[in-house]
Design an enzyme around this catalytic site. Structure first.
Site, PDB file in Angstrom:
ATOM      1  N   LYS A  75      -7.796  -9.203 -10.185  1.00  0.00           N
ATOM      2  CA  LYS A  75      -6.616  -8.353  -9.952  1.00  0.00           C
ATOM      3  C   LYS A  75      -5.998  -8.680  -8.593  1.00  0.00           C
ATOM      4  O   LYS A  75      -6.553  -8.368  -7.550  1.00  0.00           O
ATOM      5  CB  LYS A  75      -6.963  -6.857  -9.984  1.00  0.00           C
ATOM      6  CG  LYS A  75      -5.675  -6.029 -10.046  1.00  0.00           C
ATOM      7  CD  LYS A  75      -5.758  -4.646  -9.484  1.00  0.00           C
ATOM      8  CE  LYS A  75      -5.560  -4.518  -7.998  1.00  0.00           C
ATOM      9  NZ  LYS A  75      -4.195  -4.806  -7.503  1.00  0.00           N
ATOM     10  N   GLU A  81     -15.525  -7.903   1.513  1.00  0.00           N
ATOM     11  CA  GLU A  81     -15.022  -8.556   2.731  1.00  0.00           C
ATOM     12  C   GLU A  81     -13.929  -7.639   3.248  1.00  0.00           C
ATOM     13  O   GLU A  81     -12.864  -7.547   2.641  1.00  0.00           O
ATOM     14  CB  GLU A  81     -14.522  -9.962   2.366  1.00  0.00           C
ATOM     15  CG  GLU A  81     -14.509 -10.895   3.540  1.00  0.00           C
ATOM     16  CD  GLU A  81     -13.171 -10.877   4.221  1.00  0.00           C
ATOM     17  OE1 GLU A  81     -13.018 -10.058   5.170  1.00  0.00           O
ATOM     18  OE2 GLU A  81     -12.303 -11.639   3.825  1.00  0.00           O
ATOM     19  N   CYS A 125      -7.868 -10.331   8.505  1.00  0.00           N
ATOM     20  CA  CYS A 125      -8.982  -9.404   8.716  1.00  0.00           C
ATOM     21  C   CYS A 125      -9.736  -9.762   9.999  1.00  0.00           C
ATOM     22  O   CYS A 125     -10.335  -8.911  10.625  1.00  0.00           O
ATOM     23  CB  CYS A 125      -9.900  -9.414   7.516  1.00  0.00           C
ATOM     24  SG  CYS A 125     -10.282 -11.062   6.946  1.00  0.00           S
ATOM     25  N   GLU A 177      -7.919  -0.896  13.048  1.00  0.00           N
ATOM     26  CA  GLU A 177      -7.294  -2.147  12.618  1.00  0.00           C
ATOM     27  C   GLU A 177      -5.787  -1.914  12.400  1.00  0.00           C
ATOM     28  O   GLU A 177      -5.404  -1.082  11.579  1.00  0.00           O
ATOM     29  CB  GLU A 177      -7.943  -2.620  11.307  1.00  0.00           C
ATOM     30  CG  GLU A 177      -7.413  -3.949  10.835  1.00  0.00           C
ATOM     31  CD  GLU A 177      -8.123  -4.457   9.590  1.00  0.00           C
ATOM     32  OE1 GLU A 177      -8.285  -3.696   8.627  1.00  0.00           O
ATOM     33  OE2 GLU A 177      -8.522  -5.638   9.591  1.00  0.00           O
TER      34      GLU A 177
HETATM   35  P1  NAP Z   1      -6.201  -2.252   0.148  1.00  0.00           P
HETATM   36  O1  NAP Z   1      -5.637  -0.989  -0.398  1.00  0.00           O
HETATM   37  O2  NAP Z   1      -7.614  -2.282   0.555  1.00  0.00           O
HETATM   38  O3  NAP Z   1      -5.912  -3.384  -0.963  1.00  0.00           O
HETATM   39  C1  NAP Z   1      -6.741  -4.459  -1.301  1.00  0.00           C
HETATM   40  C2  NAP Z   1      -6.860  -4.588  -2.814  1.00  0.00           C
HETATM   41  O4  NAP Z   1      -7.538  -3.438  -3.335  1.00  0.00           O
HETATM   42  C3  NAP Z   1      -5.524  -4.635  -3.552  1.00  0.00           C
HETATM   43  O5  NAP Z   1      -5.612  -5.478  -4.673  1.00  0.00           O
HETATM   44  C4  NAP Z   1      -5.365  -3.195  -3.981  1.00  0.00           C
HETATM   45  O6  NAP Z   1      -4.479  -3.041  -5.040  1.00  0.00           O
HETATM   46  C5  NAP Z   1      -6.774  -2.840  -4.364  1.00  0.00           C
HETATM   47  N1  NAP Z   1      -7.059  -1.410  -4.414  1.00  0.00           N
HETATM   48  C6  NAP Z   1      -6.443  -0.399  -3.746  1.00  0.00           C
HETATM   49  N2  NAP Z   1      -7.001   0.786  -4.064  1.00  0.00           N
HETATM   50  C7  NAP Z   1      -7.988   0.525  -4.948  1.00  0.00           C
HETATM   51  C8  NAP Z   1      -8.944   1.341  -5.641  1.00  0.00           C
HETATM   52  N3  NAP Z   1      -8.974   2.661  -5.492  1.00  0.00           N
HETATM   53  N4  NAP Z   1      -9.831   0.737  -6.467  1.00  0.00           N
HETATM   54  C9  NAP Z   1      -9.811  -0.598  -6.631  1.00  0.00           C
HETATM   55  N5  NAP Z   1      -8.923  -1.411  -6.016  1.00  0.00           N
HETATM   56  C10 NAP Z   1      -8.039  -0.860  -5.174  1.00  0.00           C
HETATM   57  O7  NAP Z   1      -5.341  -2.734   1.346  1.00  0.00           O
HETATM   58  P2  NAP Z   1      -3.784  -2.377   1.603  1.00  0.00           P
HETATM   59  O8  NAP Z   1      -3.489  -0.936   1.327  1.00  0.00           O
HETATM   60  O9  NAP Z   1      -2.968  -3.358   0.887  1.00  0.00           O
HETATM   61  O10 NAP Z   1      -3.709  -2.574   3.166  1.00  0.00           O
HETATM   62  C11 NAP Z   1      -4.121  -1.495   3.987  1.00  0.00           C
HETATM   63  C12 NAP Z   1      -4.943  -1.977   5.129  1.00  0.00           C
HETATM   64  O11 NAP Z   1      -6.093  -2.666   4.636  1.00  0.00           O
HETATM   65  C13 NAP Z   1      -4.272  -2.994   6.014  1.00  0.00           C
HETATM   66  O12 NAP Z   1      -3.414  -2.422   6.935  1.00  0.00           O
HETATM   67  C14 NAP Z   1      -5.463  -3.642   6.643  1.00  0.00           C
HETATM   68  O13 NAP Z   1      -5.922  -2.863   7.690  1.00  0.00           O
HETATM   69  C15 NAP Z   1      -6.470  -3.658   5.548  1.00  0.00           C
HETATM   70  N6  NAP Z   1      -6.511  -4.963   4.831  1.00  0.00           N
HETATM   71  C16 NAP Z   1      -7.552  -5.788   5.097  1.00  0.00           C
HETATM   72  C17 NAP Z   1      -7.604  -7.010   4.453  1.00  0.00           C
HETATM   73  C18 NAP Z   1      -8.719  -7.965   4.693  1.00  0.00           C
HETATM   74  O14 NAP Z   1      -8.547  -9.143   4.463  1.00  0.00           O
HETATM   75  N7  NAP Z   1      -9.883  -7.516   5.106  1.00  0.00           N
HETATM   76  C19 NAP Z   1      -6.606  -7.398   3.580  1.00  0.00           C
HETATM   77  C20 NAP Z   1      -5.564  -6.509   3.320  1.00  0.00           C
HETATM   78  C21 NAP Z   1      -5.537  -5.291   3.956  1.00  0.00           C
HETATM   79  P3  NAP Z   1      -2.943  -2.658  -4.711  1.00  0.00           P
HETATM   80  O15 NAP Z   1      -2.457  -3.623  -3.700  1.00  0.00           O
HETATM   81  O16 NAP Z   1      -2.249  -2.801  -5.993  1.00  0.00           O
HETATM   82  O17 NAP Z   1      -2.997  -1.247  -4.219  1.00  0.00           O
END
Ligand code: NAP
Ligand code: MG
Length: 500
Positions: free
Chosen positions: A197, A272, A306, A403
């Protein structure tokens, strides 16, 4: 901060690709969502809709898991020889290379990152990840084990490493194609079947990769790709009782939700997650190399990494020089549309991220931090933020603790090494760290003291398919890449029999 304006023309394939509603890949077929719903993905440089995509939800995840389950339990994938699997993965790498420009353009359009960066970072990283893992497909071995207690007889005992089964993979938007490769390559090499996904903000390159998975001859059902929202499709995948393992990259907050969802059938979990990585500069560092290194550590990919070096600690004598140097470089960064070849930094991925990062800047000012450079949104259209260095910071501030995931670094002076190591480790995260010094013994001493999964000495953001990557503490579970990742995708079976 100048603004770049000239965009390169899109290839015909990319123009056509975004003009059509993109479907999902289930069991080797491109299909609509069962609900018939679609969702838009945006171009963050303009805020305009870029393309419409089938919106997968629980039912589509169920269809995809059923296909992956069938491909794993009955299908040809596991039964192919490792050599045949290796050749298909290598072919996939060749196909990505052949279509590299299309992937780079699509990534720039969907994510906002400069095309020039996608070409030299995301694409080579993706291609070489598939090639590196193709090599491992033929080298997954067990051991023969002399038993301690033979019980009067003689035994032959050995271990087998077998694929963990059906894997749900949930990836973020910061390196959409590269993250798909980090997840898919080891799963394919070990003989697993996958439901992937992609993030709702950036589904396009993973879907294009799905077309090449088919062209590479990887059998139907082995790789299924279901775009959709995290709360629906992602949550259904993490909870599905026919999934043997879930591999997730994203926020620590969602990582904890994944863990809870996975508890139902005790599926294996690898995570991760986020970071707040310290970048440590000593007085004896080569300052001319350190300044661009510290700038790149935070500003690469607009700070949406990250492992971004988002907490800069500089020993007192060099503090002003390093902050001035990083600020000067930040002020020269050309912000603009990622498709303009002169752009150094594109927009953040979404309006939500723009608001999040600007919210952090406001909280920093409220708590007494000051911007040495940058410090606000850039322009009124698109989701651009100025590269920012915050000074007058302390350990209690939100901008130092949390972060931000944007082009914002906090700079703080330090006086002695013990105090520094304590500060560097004073975080719930433990993903990465940087150390800048000419004193080789000090460099390795500090590296050994840091509670982080990667330590870069006199460099930063060096990634390689052969180098394990992952987090201590709340930055995650398990290591991706290198031979370490094979452990995440295999089970160990002990076999023994009396032979005398
Ligand atoms: P996120 O919500 O953690 O999204 C990562 C993935 O998880 C996306 O595919 C997302 O889908 C999915 N997801 C979200 N809620 C879920 C749930 N309840 N169950 C299963 N999968 C779920 O990250 P974000 O909201 O896009 O970004 C928010 C913050 O996360 C950023 O500001 C940053 O701090 C952190 N982040 C960290 C990384 C990293 O590489 N460690 C990468 C991205 C973001 P959808 O996108 O469709 O919601
Ligand atoms: Mg997008």
């Amino acid at each position: 901060m100048a603004t770049a304006t000239q965009a390169v023309p899109l290839t015909e394939h990319v123009s056509k690709y975004v003009a059509k509603t993109r479907q999902m890949l289930i069991n080797g077929k491109w299909v609509d969502a069962a609900s018939g719903k679609t969702f838009p993905t945006y171009n963050p440089a303009t805020g305009d809709v870029l393309a419409n995509v089938a919106e997968g939800d629980k039912e589509d995840i169920n269809r995809a898991v059923t296909a992956a389950r069938h491909a794993f339990d009955n299908g040809p994938w596991r039964k192919l020889s490792p050599g045949e699997r290796a050749r298909m993965i290598w072919k996939l790498a060749d196909l990505v290379e052949k279509h590299a420009e299309e992937f780079a353009q699509l990534e720039s359009l969907d994510n906002g990152k400069p095309l020039t960066i996608a070409r030299v970072a995301d694409l080579p990283g993706t291609i070489e990840m598939f090639r590196y893992m193709a090599g491992w497909a033929t080298k997954i071995e067990g051991n023969t084990i002399p038993l301690v207690l033979q019980g009067g007889g003689k035994f032959l005992a050995y271990t087998l490493r077998e694929p963990v089964g059906v894997v749900g993979q949930i990836i973020p938007w910061n390196f959409p194609l590269l993250m798909a490769a980090w997840k898919l390559a080891p799963a394919l090499a070990t003989g697993c079947c996958v439901v992937l996904k992609p993030a709702e903000q950036t589904p396009l390159t993973a879907l294009l990769l799905g077309e090449l998975v088919q062209e590479a001859g990887i059998p139907d059902g082995v790789v299924n790709i279901v775009p959709g929202y995290g709360e629906t499709a992602g949550a259904a995948l993490a909870a599905h009782d026919k999934v043997d393992k879930v591999a997730f990259t994203g926020s620590t907050e969602v990582g904890k939700l994944i863990l809870k969802a996975a508890a139902g059938n005790l599926k294996k979990v690898s995570l991760e997650l986020g970071g707040k990585s310290p970048n440590l500069v000593f007085n004896d560092a080569d300052i001319d190399a350190t300044i661009p290194g510290a700038a790149m550590a935070i500003f690469f990919n607009h700070g949406q990494c990250c492992c971004a070096g988002s907490r800069l600690y500089v020993e007192d004598k060099q503090f002003d020089k390093v902050v001035d140097g990083v600020s000067q470089l930040a002020s020269k960064i050309r912000i603009g549309n990622g498709l303009d070849p002169s752009t150094d930094m594109g927009p953040l991925v979404s309006e939500e991220q723009l608001n999040r990062v600007c919210g952090y800047l406001e909280s920093g000012y409220h708590e007494g931090a000051k911007a040495a450079v940058g410090g606000k949104r850039h322009g009124a259209k698109g989701y651009f933020v100025e590269p920012t260095v915050l000074v007058n910071t302390n350990e209690k501030m939100k901008v130092v603790r949390e972060e931000i995931f944007g082009p914002v670094v906090t700079a703080t002076p330090f006086k002695n090494i013990d105090d520094l190591v304590a500060k560097a480790n004073d975080t719930e995260y433990g993903l990465a760290a940087g150390v800048w010094t000419k004193d080789i013994a000090k460099a390795h001493h500090v590296a050994s003291m840091l509670r982080a999964g990667s330590v870069w000495i006199n460099c930063y953001n060096v990634f390689d398919p052969a180098l394990p990557f992952g987090g201590y503490k709340q930055s995650g579970w398990g290591r991706e890449m290198g031979h370490e990742v094979l452990e995440l995708y295999t089970e160990v079976k002990s076999v023994c029999t009396p032979i005398a």
